[in-house]
Motif scaffolding. Sequence first.
Motif, short mmCIF file in Angstrom:
data_model
loop_
_atom_site.label_atom_id
_atom_site.label_comp_id
_atom_site.label_asym_id
_atom_site.label_seq_id
_atom_site.Cartn_x
_atom_site.Cartn_y
_atom_site.Cartn_z
N UNK A 90 -0.65 6.65 -4.67
CA UNK A 90 -0.73 8.15 -4.78
C UNK A 90 -0.87 8.74 -6.25
N UNK A 91 -0.16 7.67 -7.20
CA UNK A 91 -0.39 7.99 -8.30
C UNK A 91 -1.69 7.80 -9.20
N UNK A 92 -2.72 6.96 -8.51
CA UNK A 92 -3.95 6.86 -8.91
C UNK A 92 -4.96 7.76 -8.05
N UNK A 93 -4.61 8.47 -7.33
CA UNK A 93 -5.20 9.61 -6.43
C UNK A 93 -5.61 9.26 -5.11
N UNK A 94 -4.91 8.07 -4.77
CA UNK A 94 -5.19 7.65 -3.38
C UNK A 94 -4.03 8.55 -2.36
N UNK A 95 -4.10 9.75 -2.19
CA UNK A 95 -2.89 10.41 -1.54
C UNK A 95 -3.46 10.62 -0.15
N UNK A 96 -2.45 11.16 0.65
CA UNK A 96 -2.72 11.64 2.02
C UNK A 96 -3.45 10.28 2.73
N UNK A 97 -2.88 8.94 2.58
CA UNK A 97 -3.53 8.03 3.55
C UNK A 97 -2.91 8.08 4.80
N UNK A 98 -3.90 7.88 5.82
CA UNK A 98 -3.40 7.87 7.11
C UNK A 98 -2.65 6.81 7.52
N UNK A 99 -2.02 6.95 8.80
CA UNK A 99 -1.07 5.64 9.00
C UNK A 99 -1.60 4.45 9.16
N UNK A 100 -2.86 4.51 9.80
CA UNK A 100 -3.80 3.21 9.86
C UNK A 100 -4.91 2.79 8.81
N UNK A 101 -4.58 3.53 7.63
CA UNK A 101 -5.36 3.24 6.39
C UNK A 101 -4.88 2.48 5.49
N UNK A 102 -4.15 1.78 5.80
CA UNK A 102 -3.77 0.49 4.81
C UNK A 102 -3.47 -0.69 5.77
N UNK A 103 -4.03 -1.84 5.41
CA UNK A 103 -3.81 -3.05 6.00
C UNK A 103 -3.75 -4.20 4.86
N UNK A 104 -2.67 -5.11 5.25
CA UNK A 104 -2.55 -6.31 4.12
C UNK A 104 -3.49 -7.25 4.31
N UNK A 105 -3.81 -8.14 3.39
CA UNK A 105 -4.66 -9.22 3.29
C UNK A 105 -4.15 -10.49 2.72
N UNK A 106 -4.65 -11.46 2.65
CA UNK A 106 -4.27 -12.71 2.07
C UNK A 106 -4.96 -12.78 0.68
N UNK A 107 -5.75 -11.73 0.22
CA UNK A 107 -6.15 -11.70 -1.45
C UNK A 107 -7.16 -10.57 -1.38
N UNK A 108 -7.45 -10.14 -2.35
CA UNK A 108 -8.63 -9.44 -2.57
C UNK A 108 -9.93 -9.78 -2.37
N UNK A 109 -10.18 -11.31 -2.67
CA UNK A 109 -11.68 -11.79 -2.45
C UNK A 109 -11.99 -11.65 -1.00
#
Length: 413
Positions: A90-109
């Motif tokens: 949110x400090x970078x401007x990514x505010x108001x992310x929905x509940x299903x708007x974030x998922x974790x990965x084993x890495x960025x690549x």
Amino acid sequence: MTDAPLPELMPDASVADPYGTLDPATLRHPDSLKWTMYPEGVIPLWVADMDYPVAPPIVAALRERLTRGLGYHQLLGDPTLGTALREHLATQGLTDLPEDGLTFLPGVVPGLYAAVNGLTQPGEPVLTMTPIYHPFHLAITEQGRRVAAAPLREGQTEGGQTRWEIGWEALEAAAQGARLLMLCHPHNPTGRVWDAAELARLRDFVLEHDLYVVSDELHADLRYTDAPFEAFAADPRVRDRTITLTGPAKAYNTAGLGIGAMVGHDPALVKRVKTAAGGLMGHPSALSVTAWQAALRGGGPWLADTVKYLRGNRDVMAAFLQTQLPWVRFSPPEATYLAWLDLRAHPRAGDIQKFLLEEARIAVHDGPIFAPEDLKPRYQGFIRLNFATSRALLVEALERMARALGAEVPVQR
């Protein structure tokens, strides 16, 4: 090259140097790819991890975690980490992310590969800007797509320094037929942080061409400016077409604990990209989750001190090059601990990485790796140098480089 000593480049003996005691013999442990890839005596300034010890809060959290079971952790999404990460984004401007708007990965690549697979079809062009971190073009070509490359252009600051900028005409030409833009922000290897004007124009471009965007923002916390970081998707106009990738690996020096996150304001888009990888994606480990939690909770002071030290290293390198190797073209990075150096004026530019390894006993990344096959010759003579080591080791490496390069007379390009 002048033989005049440069005492100002070394730390003041009266001032504590937090990383001044780094010992190559200790760093060269058998688990370190960076320090064991090349023979003893070579200073490794190549792969992107830091020589610095991990932040104490992370180490403490990992030790405490090992007192509990290591069965399945919160594979569906750790709520503690999710909350902390949402607050940070949110400090970078990514505010108001929905509940299903974030998922974790084993890495960025893996996120880069998943975005290409989920948002494009085989044979299609995928737009990106070169030079670029090489998994970008590998994620395209290894999945049967074509790299639509728009080379950055060499601009200049008001002070006359080289400044890498977006090549808008090249971007326009390369975009024809593309449906996906792969963005690196901050940019690896040049270290640019795309500014507000560039981001605004790039968003307009994306909307005009109806592009999806996957934005790798892994280096966002390694900036040498006090200005807040502005994520590409901070603008609501492009939120529903953007996937943002991030992780702790670079800022907190935890690349060996693979974890990343895929973020988007359109849950359907996030699901589409993650589903494209299916069971091939894997999941982060329990310890990587713990490490990222600890970084966000208590790693801030360590990170601030480390960025300050890295800024000092960057400035030392800039001063050294200006006085000792003024023919080397160099734009001091605005973020990352990576320097993109133009050595094309040297007679050995055609094998510069090999030359520096053999003659200077330093290991760097060769420029052509940061381009797809057809553009590799364009970047021959460039190197990427990792300056995240002690001040003393960095100066020794630079002095070795100056001695080796100074043995030849640069040619005019």
